[in-house]
Scaffold this motif. Structure first.
Motif, PDB file in Angstrom:
ATOM      1  N   UNK A 172       0.837  -1.206   0.000  1.00 46.93           N
ATOM      2  CA  UNK A 172       0.000   0.000   0.000  1.00 46.93           C
ATOM      3  C   UNK A 172       0.869   1.252   0.000  1.00 46.93           C
ATOM      4  N   UNK A 173       0.437   2.213  -0.809  1.00 45.41           N
ATOM      5  CA  UNK A 173       1.204   3.439  -0.987  1.00 45.41           C
ATOM      6  C   UNK A 173       0.231   4.619  -0.887  1.00 45.41           C
ATOM      7  N   UNK A 174       0.428   5.501   0.087  1.00 40.83           N
ATOM      8  CA  UNK A 174      -0.447   6.652   0.279  1.00 40.83           C
ATOM      9  C   UNK A 174       0.115   7.853  -0.477  1.00 40.83           C
ATOM     10  N   UNK A 175      -0.733   8.456  -1.314  1.00 41.72           N
ATOM     11  CA  UNK A 175      -0.334   9.565  -2.178  1.00 41.72           C
ATOM     12  C   UNK A 175      -1.196  10.776  -1.842  1.00 41.72           C
ATOM     13  N   UNK A 176      -0.573  11.950  -1.756  1.00 42.76           N
ATOM     14  CA  UNK A 176      -1.289  13.199  -1.519  1.00 42.76           C
ATOM     15  C   UNK A 176      -1.110  14.092  -2.731  1.00 42.76           C
TER      16      UNK A 176
END
Length: 394
Positions: A172-176
């Motif tokens: 999982x990779x959180x992107x803003x």
């Protein structure tokens, strides 16, 4: 003779003095008419600037401020370079221009940054396209800042390194991201994987577009061009895109946030214009959207086709067997009906033969009884014929 020599010497000295005087005048003229444009290397005269360092400055008309960042080998694909700039004094009539020169292309934008000509932002962040180093271990990224304003206009600039640029399978990779700060990341297919599913999940309902593009430059990471190539979907809370290895050996996952939610809504409520087309005054506060991206292994297209074909063949075989069973039963019923008819016909023939045989004996012994027997037989035949005819008619 001496007077003649003196005159010749004076002429020679005058001939030598005239060119010097002319050159002096030319130098003065060049100094007066030289352009006022100047190029400044900000950073105290250093050859290269530092990553993760905030640079503040002012730029005015006729001035170009240059920043040089050295990108070394080993920062290719798995590590990316991101540029973030801002300006609180930039005006529409005198915007601050930023030009980024790389190995394979040029990227430029201005502040204030405009989307659909009505949404304005004073901060922009862009990820630079990864470089192909080849035999050259170091490549330069040159950023030039200019402005046509007669007054000094402030700006700030920072260049950072995106260390987690390459995404991994089942991680999982959180992107803003925001409308003026798009994001994209890199993924390469492992050897044993033929297809993946790119999933996006967000807790907010801000409208965005997630795109899968081949890992080539330039990257289409703006609202006006994100739909030009590859596969894309609008995203509010969830999205899913299937990518096969035969289509892209390696690809970018691009996330672009919309300035309004019209693109993601089926019905436009209230005004006839969408949210993205409504007029805006002044700078907008960025719509920040957080998206968790997860790339998981999935069945390839060949597997889907094989499974579907197998199911279709199973049902076809079932129906063929069922049809054969019906055909066999029908044939058996026809054979049984034929045998029954033959038995009935044979029984009638035997009965008639017995009747006629008895009549012959009676006719030989008792002629009168023979006539009565014949009448009885005729009546019985007529009755049987009428019954058979009625049955066939019904």
């Amino acid at each position: 003779m001496e007077g003649t020599r003196q005159m010749m010497g004076q002429k020679a000295s005058l001939g030598c003095a005239i060119p010097r005087f002319v050159w002096f005048l030319l130098l003065i003229l060049i100094a007066l008419v030289q352009p006022s444009w100047s190029i400044t290397s900000n950073g105290g005269g250093s050859l290269a600037h530092q990553f993760d360092t905030l640079y503040n400055g002012n730029v005015t008309e006729g001035q170009e401020i240059q920043y040089v960042f050295q990108v070394r080998d080993g920062m290719n694909k798995s590590v990316a370079v991101r540029v973030e700039v801002s300006s609180s004094e930039a005006q529409e009539t005198y915007p601050v221009m930023f030009v980024v020169t790389q190995q394979e292309g040029i990227m430029s934008w201005k502040l204030p940054f405009e989307i659909i000509s009505v949404h304005k932002y004073d901060t922009v962040a862009r990820t630079l396209c990864p470089m192909n180093f080849g035999e050259k271990p170091v490549n330069d990224v040159v950023i030039r800042v200019t402005c046509a304003s007669p007054n000094a206009t402030d700006y700030s600039l920072i260049v950072t390194v995106v260390n987690d640029f390459e995404m991994e399978l089942s991680t999982r990779h959180t992107v803003m991201a925001s409308p003026s700060q798009p994001q994209y990341y890199y993924f390469k297919f492992p050897e044993a994987v033929e297809a993946v599913q790119v999933r996006g999940h967000s807790n907010d309902k801000i409208c965005a577009t997630i795109s899968v593009q081949e890992a080539t430059c330039p990257v289409f990471d703006l609202l006006r061009n994100v739909e030009f190539i590859g596969k894309y979907q609008t995203l509010t809370t969830q999205s899913s895109i299937i990518v096969q290895k035969r289509d892209f050996q390696e690809f970018f996952i691009v996330l672009v946030v919309h300035p309004g939610d019209t693109k993601c809504s089926e019905l436009k409520q209230g005004l006839s214009l969408g949210d993205e087309d409504l007029p805006n005054f002044g700078y907008e506060v960025d719509r920040i959207k957080n998206v968790t991206i997860n790339i998981i292994k999935t069945a390839s297209g060949y597997t889907y086709w094989f499974s579907t074909t197998l199911i279709v063949l199973f049902y076809m075989i079932f129906y063929v067997i069922y049809g054969l069973i019906l055909l066999i039963q029908c044939c058996r019923r026809n054979e049984e009906a034929t045998e029954a008819r033959e038995r009935r016909q044979q029984g009638k023939a035997d009965s008639l033969e017995i009747r006629e045989g008895g009549g012959t004996l009676i006719a030989q012994s008792h002629p009168c009884l023979w006539l009565i027997w014949r009448r009885i037989l005729m009546k019985s035949n007529l009755q049987s014929t009428s019954c058979i005819g009625g049955t066939s008619f019904l």
